[in-house]
Design a protein around this motif. Structure first.
Motif, PDB file in Angstrom:
ATOM      1  N   PRO A 105       7.876  -7.736  24.659  1.00 15.65           N
ATOM      2  CA  PRO A 105       7.249  -8.521  23.897  1.00 15.65           C
ATOM      3  C   PRO A 105       6.973  -9.291  24.087  1.00 15.65           C
ATOM      4  O   PRO A 105       8.047 -10.789  24.433  1.00 15.65           O
ATOM      5  N   HIS A 106       5.670 -10.147  24.418  1.00 24.00           N
ATOM      6  CA  HIS A 106       5.598 -11.230  24.965  1.00 24.00           C
ATOM      7  C   HIS A 106       4.262 -11.286  23.509  1.00 24.00           C
ATOM      8  O   HIS A 106       3.586 -11.605  23.520  1.00 24.00           O
ATOM      9  N   ALA A 107       4.482 -13.285  23.902  1.00 24.49           N
ATOM     10  CA  ALA A 107       3.038 -14.049  22.637  1.00 24.49           C
ATOM     11  C   ALA A 107       1.747 -14.081  23.449  1.00 24.49           C
ATOM     12  O   ALA A 107       1.502 -14.183  24.507  1.00 24.49           O
ATOM     13  N   VAL A 108       0.760 -13.779  23.215  1.00 28.84           N
ATOM     14  CA  VAL A 108      -0.420 -13.821  22.804  1.00 28.84           C
ATOM     15  C   VAL A 108      -1.499 -14.965  22.115  1.00 28.84           C
ATOM     16  O   VAL A 108      -1.378 -14.944  20.668  1.00 28.84           O
ATOM     17  N   VAL A 109      -1.667 -15.937  22.627  1.00 30.32           N
ATOM     18  CA  VAL A 109      -2.358 -17.180  21.991  1.00 30.32           C
ATOM     19  C   VAL A 109      -3.768 -17.123  22.390  1.00 30.32           C
ATOM     20  O   VAL A 109      -4.448 -17.291  22.896  1.00 30.32           O
ATOM     21  N   GLU A 110      -4.464 -17.423  21.452  1.00 27.66           N
ATOM     22  CA  GLU A 110      -5.820 -17.599  21.686  1.00 27.66           C
ATOM     23  C   GLU A 110      -6.403 -19.360  21.951  1.00 27.66           C
ATOM     24  O   GLU A 110      -6.438 -20.033  20.654  1.00 27.66           O
ATOM     25  N   GLU A 151       2.263 -24.761  12.630  1.00 30.49           N
ATOM     26  CA  GLU A 151       2.958 -24.010  11.723  1.00 30.49           C
ATOM     27  C   GLU A 151       3.252 -22.319  12.403  1.00 30.49           C
ATOM     28  O   GLU A 151       4.270 -21.464  12.357  1.00 30.49           O
ATOM     29  N   ALA A 152       1.735 -21.552  12.137  1.00 29.56           N
ATOM     30  CA  ALA A 152       1.441 -20.248  12.852  1.00 29.56           C
ATOM     31  C   ALA A 152       2.574 -19.971  14.408  1.00 29.56           C
ATOM     32  O   ALA A 152       2.983 -18.615  14.059  1.00 29.56           O
ATOM     33  N   LEU A 153       2.270 -21.275  14.910  1.00 30.62           N
ATOM     34  CA  LEU A 153       2.600 -20.062  16.764  1.00 30.62           C
ATOM     35  C   LEU A 153       4.624 -20.364  15.882  1.00 30.62           C
ATOM     36  O   LEU A 153       4.810 -19.306  16.361  1.00 30.62           O
ATOM     37  N   ARG A 154       4.745 -21.243  15.319  1.00 34.61           N
ATOM     38  CA  ARG A 154       6.593 -21.204  14.909  1.00 34.61           C
ATOM     39  C   ARG A 154       6.704 -20.067  14.424  1.00 34.61           C
ATOM     40  O   ARG A 154       7.714 -19.386  14.513  1.00 34.61           O
ATOM     41  N   LYS A 155       5.821 -19.442  13.337  1.00 35.80           N
ATOM     42  CA  LYS A 155       6.195 -18.446  12.498  1.00 35.80           C
ATOM     43  C   LYS A 155       6.498 -17.194  14.272  1.00 35.80           C
ATOM     44  O   LYS A 155       7.148 -15.860  14.289  1.00 35.80           O
ATOM     45  N   THR A 156       5.233 -17.291  14.404  1.00 34.88           N
ATOM     46  CA  THR A 156       4.673 -16.027  16.178  1.00 34.88           C
ATOM     47  C   THR A 156       6.372 -16.244  17.060  1.00 34.88           C
ATOM     48  O   THR A 156       6.855 -14.966  17.295  1.00 34.88           O
ATOM     49  N   HIS A 157       6.538 -18.005  17.077  1.00 34.52           N
ATOM     50  CA  HIS A 157       7.988 -17.880  17.663  1.00 34.52           C
ATOM     51  C   HIS A 157       8.980 -16.628  17.427  1.00 34.52           C
ATOM     52  O   HIS A 157      10.162 -16.371  18.111  1.00 34.52           O
ATOM     53  N   ALA A 158       9.717 -16.753  16.101  1.00 32.26           N
ATOM     54  CA  ALA A 158      10.757 -16.442  15.306  1.00 32.26           C
ATOM     55  C   ALA A 158      10.219 -15.153  14.892  1.00 32.26           C
ATOM     56  O   ALA A 158      11.423 -14.505  15.540  1.00 32.26           O
ATOM     57  N   GLN A 159       9.409 -14.462  15.523  1.00 36.31           N
ATOM     58  CA  GLN A 159       8.684 -12.935  15.258  1.00 36.31           C
ATOM     59  C   GLN A 159       9.396 -12.548  16.733  1.00 36.31           C
ATOM     60  O   GLN A 159       9.405 -11.242  16.631  1.00 36.31           O
ATOM     61  N   LEU A 160       8.733 -13.347  17.918  1.00 37.60           N
ATOM     62  CA  LEU A 160       9.009 -12.862  18.835  1.00 37.60           C
ATOM     63  C   LEU A 160      10.414 -12.886  19.956  1.00 37.60           C
ATOM     64  O   LEU A 160      10.801 -11.973  20.577  1.00 37.60           O
ATOM     65  N   VAL A 161      10.808 -13.852  19.397  1.00 38.18           N
ATOM     66  CA  VAL A 161      11.987 -14.124  19.856  1.00 38.18           C
ATOM     67  C   VAL A 161      13.521 -12.485  18.400  1.00 38.18           C
ATOM     68  O   VAL A 161      13.735 -12.221  19.839  1.00 38.18           O
ATOM     69  N   ARG A 162      12.544 -12.112  17.308  1.00 37.81           N
ATOM     70  CA  ARG A 162      13.575 -10.975  17.309  1.00 37.81           C
ATOM     71  C   ARG A 162      13.232  -9.770  17.196  1.00 37.81           C
ATOM     72  O   ARG A 162      13.829  -9.443  17.637  1.00 37.81           O
ATOM     73  N   THR A 163      11.601  -9.668  17.628  1.00 36.48           N
ATOM     74  CA  THR A 163      10.885  -8.578  18.079  1.00 36.48           C
ATOM     75  C   THR A 163      11.648  -8.742  19.575  1.00 36.48           C
ATOM     76  O   THR A 163      12.455  -7.154  19.748  1.00 36.48           O
TER      77      THR A 163
END
Length: 230
Positions: free
Chosen positions: A174-179, A206-218
């Motif tokens: 799992p990796h983050a994709v940022v537009e 703030e949304a990126l921080r949420k994505t970061h938390a989701q990425l760590v978990r997933t």
């Protein structure tokens, strides 16, 4: 004051008792005798440390407060992840291998938003299979791509992706994709317009921080299931 305190009935033992708070009070006061304005600030709820400060001191303190608020947001995100209900059973779909013509079945990630309709509808190269989380709710701004004409663009939208059959281990995890945009400008901005841009970018962070938390978990869940070597 900002305070984040998990409620005891629902919080896991790891979160109980944790709290993060901050006070940041800035005021311009006028001397009653001379009328001279003075900049004062306080970081205590009762303003017991109220003192005269410079604008630079306020800016430095503001950076400290932002860091404290970010810690509160991180604690809230970790609490949300730890207390979220378990996801439903993952979906599976069958596709036709593009090169061999054989039928194969892939079990999708629990958080995948895509329907994989195109993967199932025609022969598919496995490396083209991608699982996506839903995009966060992005904001948009009128941006000039150095042409003299503005066009509305989404700003700093993010999501989580997995490409299970990629040749790259980074993409199989799992990796983050940022537009994001390059060589695009927002101008001209008066003070109110700039303040609006700042507010929007703060929301995007703030949304990126949420994505970061989701990425760590997933990613942790994905590795625990052994899917990184699928």
């Amino acid at each position: 004051m900002t305070s984040v305190i998990p409620e005891a009935p629902t919080a896991s033992p790891a979160f109980r008792g944790q709290s993060i708070s901050t006070v940041f009070h800035v005021e311009v006061m006028n001397d009653l005798d001379t009328g001279q304005p003075t900049l004062v600030a306080s970081t205590q709820g009762n303003h017991g440390d109220l003192q005269v400060v410079t604008a630079e001191q306020v800016r430095r303190k503001a950076n400290e407060v932002r860091n404290t608020i970010a810690q509160g947001e991180a604690l809230a995100a970790a609490f949300e992840a730890a207390t979220a209900p378990a996801p439903g059973p993952p979906r599976s779909f069958t596709y036709t291998h593009y090169f061999t013509g054989e039928q194969a079945t892939y079990t999708c990630t629990p958080w995948c938003y895509g329907g994989h309709t195109s993967d199932m509808a025609s022969p598919t190269n496995p490396v083209d299979i991608v699982c996506w989380s839903p995009d966060d709710i992005g904001g948009n701004l009128p941006v000039d791509a150095n042409t003299g004409t503005s066009q509305t663009y989404d700003i700093l939208k993010s999501r989580i992706a997995v490409e299970p059959f990629s040749d790259s281990i980074c993409e199989r995890l799992p990796h983050a994709v940022v537009e994001i945009l390059d060589e695009h400008y927002i101008a001209p901005l008066d003070p109110d317009a700039l303040a609006g841009v700042i507010d929007l970018l703060a929301e995007r962070v703030e949304a990126l921080r949420k994505t970061h938390a989701q990425l760590v978990r997933t990613r942790a869940e994905y590795i625990a299931r052994g899917e990184a070597t699928a």
